[in-house]
Design an enzyme around this catalytic site. Structure first.
Site, PDB file in Angstrom:
ATOM      1  N   GLY A 138       0.796  -1.242   0.000  1.00 26.53           N
ATOM      2  CA  GLY A 138       0.000   0.000   0.000  1.00 26.53           C
ATOM      3  C   GLY A 138       0.818   1.277   0.000  1.00 26.53           C
ATOM      4  N   SER A 139       2.153   1.146  -0.107  1.00 27.73           N
ATOM      5  CA  SER A 139       2.978   2.359  -0.012  1.00 27.73           C
ATOM      6  C   SER A 139       3.092   3.099  -1.332  1.00 27.73           C
ATOM      7  CB  SER A 139       4.377   2.013   0.511  1.00 27.73           C
ATOM      8  OG  SER A 139       5.048   1.174  -0.407  1.00 27.73           O
TER       9      SER A 139
ATOM     10  N   ASP B  81       7.244  -8.451   4.601  1.00 24.11           N
ATOM     11  CA  ASP B  81       7.581  -9.027   3.298  1.00 24.11           C
ATOM     12  C   ASP B  81       6.515 -10.087   3.025  1.00 24.11           C
ATOM     13  OD1 ASP B  81       8.524 -10.477   1.156  1.00 24.11           O
ATOM     14  OD2 ASP B  81      10.620 -10.437   1.803  1.00 24.11           O
ATOM     15  N   VAL B  82       5.693  -9.866   2.012  1.00 28.65           N
ATOM     16  CA  VAL B  82       4.554 -10.781   1.783  1.00 28.65           C
ATOM     17  C   VAL B  82       4.973 -12.169   1.319  1.00 28.65           C
ATOM     18  CG1 VAL B  82       2.832  -8.966   1.363  1.00 28.65           C
ATOM     19  CG2 VAL B  82       4.145  -9.904  -0.571  1.00 28.65           C
TER      20      VAL B  82
ATOM     21  N   TYR C  60       5.540 -14.371 -15.001  1.00 29.17           N
ATOM     22  CA  TYR C  60       4.572 -13.494 -14.335  1.00 29.17           C
ATOM     23  C   TYR C  60       3.149 -13.827 -14.788  1.00 29.17           C
ATOM     24  CZ  TYR C  60       2.329  -8.861 -13.546  1.00 29.17           C
ATOM     25  OH  TYR C  60       1.507  -7.825 -13.180  1.00 29.17           O
TER      26      TYR C  60
HETATM   27  N1  LIG Z   1       1.240  -1.225 -13.021  1.00 32.64           N
HETATM   28  C1  LIG Z   1       0.782  -2.071 -13.921  1.00 32.64           C
HETATM   29  O1  LIG Z   1       0.798  -1.797 -15.144  1.00 32.64           O
HETATM   30  C2  LIG Z   1       0.178  -3.380 -13.498  1.00 32.64           C
HETATM   31  C3  LIG Z   1      -0.504  -4.134 -14.467  1.00 32.64           C
HETATM   32  C4  LIG Z   1      -1.076  -5.342 -14.095  1.00 32.64           C
HETATM   33  C5  LIG Z   1      -0.978  -5.793 -12.794  1.00 32.64           C
HETATM   34  N2  LIG Z   1      -0.303  -5.052 -11.870  1.00 32.64           N
HETATM   35  C6  LIG Z   1      -0.227  -5.582 -10.516  1.00 32.64           C
HETATM   36  O2  LIG Z   1      -0.647  -4.588  -9.606  1.00 32.64           O
HETATM   37  C7  LIG Z   1       0.053  -4.732  -8.372  1.00 32.64           C
HETATM   38  C8  LIG Z   1       0.695  -3.409  -7.982  1.00 32.64           C
HETATM   39  O3  LIG Z   1       1.546  -2.976  -9.036  1.00 32.64           O
HETATM   40  P1  LIG Z   1       2.122  -1.480  -9.077  1.00 32.64           P
HETATM   41  O4  LIG Z   1       2.438  -1.184 -10.500  1.00 32.64           O
HETATM   42  O5  LIG Z   1       1.257  -0.575  -8.302  1.00 32.64           O
HETATM   43  O6  LIG Z   1       3.522  -1.723  -8.311  1.00 32.64           O
HETATM   44  P2  LIG Z   1       4.464  -0.674  -7.511  1.00 32.64           P
HETATM   45  O7  LIG Z   1       4.101   0.719  -7.843  1.00 32.64           O
HETATM   46  O8  LIG Z   1       5.849  -1.162  -7.716  1.00 32.64           O
HETATM   47  O9  LIG Z   1       4.067  -0.946  -5.982  1.00 32.64           O
HETATM   48  C9  LIG Z   1       4.273  -2.223  -5.466  1.00 32.64           C
HETATM   49  C10 LIG Z   1       3.982  -2.207  -3.981  1.00 32.64           C
HETATM   50  O10 LIG Z   1       4.182  -3.537  -3.480  1.00 32.64           O
HETATM   51  C11 LIG Z   1       5.187  -3.504  -2.453  1.00 32.64           C
HETATM   52  N3  LIG Z   1       5.921  -4.767  -2.476  1.00 32.64           N
HETATM   53  C12 LIG Z   1       6.679  -5.285  -3.473  1.00 32.64           C
HETATM   54  N4  LIG Z   1       7.218  -6.450  -3.082  1.00 32.64           N
HETATM   55  C13 LIG Z   1       6.788  -6.677  -1.823  1.00 32.64           C
HETATM   56  C14 LIG Z   1       6.999  -7.711  -0.876  1.00 32.64           C
HETATM   57  N5  LIG Z   1       7.782  -8.780  -1.130  1.00 32.64           N
HETATM   58  N6  LIG Z   1       6.408  -7.615   0.346  1.00 32.64           N
HETATM   59  C15 LIG Z   1       5.631  -6.542   0.635  1.00 32.64           C
HETATM   60  N7  LIG Z   1       5.385  -5.554  -0.209  1.00 32.64           N
HETATM   61  C16 LIG Z   1       5.963  -5.612  -1.434  1.00 32.64           C
HETATM   62  C17 LIG Z   1       6.036  -2.268  -2.787  1.00 32.64           C
HETATM   63  O11 LIG Z   1       6.727  -1.745  -1.643  1.00 32.64           O
HETATM   64  P3  LIG Z   1       8.216  -2.246  -1.237  1.00 32.64           P
HETATM   65  O12 LIG Z   1       9.031  -2.246  -2.478  1.00 32.64           O
HETATM   66  O13 LIG Z   1       8.663  -1.264  -0.197  1.00 32.64           O
HETATM   67  O14 LIG Z   1       8.046  -3.616  -0.664  1.00 32.64           O
HETATM   68  C18 LIG Z   1       4.935  -1.301  -3.216  1.00 32.64           C
HETATM   69  O15 LIG Z   1       4.253  -0.784  -2.092  1.00 32.64           O
HETATM   70  C19 LIG Z   1       1.052  -5.875  -8.577  1.00 32.64           C
HETATM   71  O16 LIG Z   1       0.511  -7.075  -8.104  1.00 32.64           O
HETATM   72  C20 LIG Z   1       1.199  -5.938 -10.096  1.00 32.64           C
HETATM   73  O17 LIG Z   1       1.580  -7.194 -10.550  1.00 32.64           O
HETATM   74  C21 LIG Z   1       0.272  -3.850 -12.199  1.00 32.64           C
END
Ligand SMILES: NC(=O)c1ccc[n+]([C@@H]2O[C@H](COP(=O)([O-])OP(=O)(O)OC[C@H]3O[C@@H](n4cnc5c(N)ncnc54)[C@H](OP(=O)(O)O)[C@@H]3O)[C@@H](O)[C@H]2O)c1
Length: 275
Positions: free
Chosen positions: A15-16, A63-64, A155
């Site tokens: 959620g960050s 860490d999830v 993925y």
């Molecule tokens: N953006 C896209 O185009 C897109 C498209 C399809 C699906 N998604 C999905 O949507 C979700 C969010 O994507 P996003 O683009 O918003 O990513 P993002 O901006 O990189 O944010 C990811 C978040 O997850 C946290 N995170 C990553 N690894 C983690 C871990 N091992 N434990 C706990 N927290 C963790 C990160 O914080 P920390 O790094 O501090 O842990 C951050 O808060 C993901 O599941 C992604 O696969 C995204």
């Protein structure tokens, strides 16, 4: 429409930043109390400061991919708020590949992050939802429906598994009034995703999308909030695609070209005969 989320306790993993942060904001705007987690404490603190202006926020470094940390987090949220109504499994990214083939370390990394973390999250949530019911929303990806050959080759299959897990657990949790649903975002412009695709790929993503643009994080957050709410009370075991119509038609530019032809004064029949 009353979503009935006021004072509901909502967990959002990751959620960050990005979609998770926008989702946290959207739930707070509906009057919910939220709990967020991520790995980097600095980012969590910053998110906490921003989100606390909108309502009650709890955060924890988690860490999830570590089951104990996920189960402890759920217990701490339950202790903190006394209930747990909604859990959004959002944390993730598309992983990495160092060479031509995935080695064991890379396969474990992506499997843990994309799939196992969602199993842990669903199990943690269900422990506390068994008494009063609840809703779990998983964040999969369009990559779970359309295969993506290249650097995200594991993925997509793992996101497909998240969609199947959603339906499987919906069947296992229904008698306790726990619904399990899923969203499949298309390309969403978060800081990470824009950086990771580069300008040329971004343009090709847009060109295959009927709405001709990337999505915004809040455009995923709102469907997540809807799925978690009473407005979706008859929805479970379903994956909702939110992609602007990406990869849904072979000629995504058709309506734009037709409109431009109309604006040039070309007759519709002569335009259709030409394309
Ligand atoms: N953006 C896209 O185009 C897109 C498209 C399809 C699906 N998604 C999905 O949507 C979700 C969010 O994507 P996003 O683009 O918003 O990513 P993002 O901006 O990189 O944010 C990811 C978040 O997850 C946290 N995170 C990553 N690894 C983690 C871990 N091992 N434990 C706990 N927290 C963790 C990160 O914080 P920390 O790094 O501090 O842990 C951050 O808060 C993901 O599941 C992604 O696969 C995204």
């Amino acid at each position: 429409m009353n979503l009935n989320l006021k004072d509901k306790v909502v967990v959002i993993t990751g959620g960050s930043k990005g979609i998770g942060f926008a989702t946290a904001q959207a739930f707070l705007e509906e009057g919910a109390k939220i709990a967020i987690c991520a790995r980097k404490e600095e980012d969590l603190k910053k998110a906490y400061e921003d989100l606390s202006r909108l309502g009650e926020v709890y955060y924890e470094v988690v860490d999830v991919t570590n089951s104990k940390q996920v189960y402890d987090f759920a217990e701490h949220v339950h202790q903190h708020y006394g209930v747990l109504d909604v859990w959004v499994n959002n944390a993730g990214n598309s992983g990495y590949k160092k060479g031509e083939e995935y080695d064991d370390e890379e396969i474990d990394f992506i499997t843990n992050l994309i799939f196992k973390s969602v199993v842990y999250g669903c199990q943690a949530a269900f422990r506390y939802m068994k008494q009063n019911g609840g809703a779990i929303v998983n964040v999969a990806s369009l990559g779970g429906r359309c295969a993506t050959s290249g650097k995200a080759s594991l993925y997509g299959p793992l996101k497909s598994a998240v969609m199947n897990l959603t339906n499987t657990l919906a069947g296992e949790y229904a008698a306790w009034n726990v619904r399990v649903t899923c969203v499949m975002p298309g390309f969403i412009a978060t800081e990470r995703s824009v950086k990771s695709v580069g300008a040329a790929k971004l343009q090709s993503n847009i060109a295959t999308t009927i709405l001709r643009r990337p999505g915004r994080p809040e455009e995923i957050a709102k469907p997540i909030v809807f799925l978690a709410s009473d407005a979706a009370s008859f929805m479970t075991a379903t994956s909702v695609e939110v992609s602007g119509g990406r990869c849904m038609t072979l000629n995504p530019l058709f309506s734009y070209e037709k409109k431009e032809a109309e604006e040039r004064g070309e007759s519709i029949s002569s335009y259709e005969a030409r394309v």
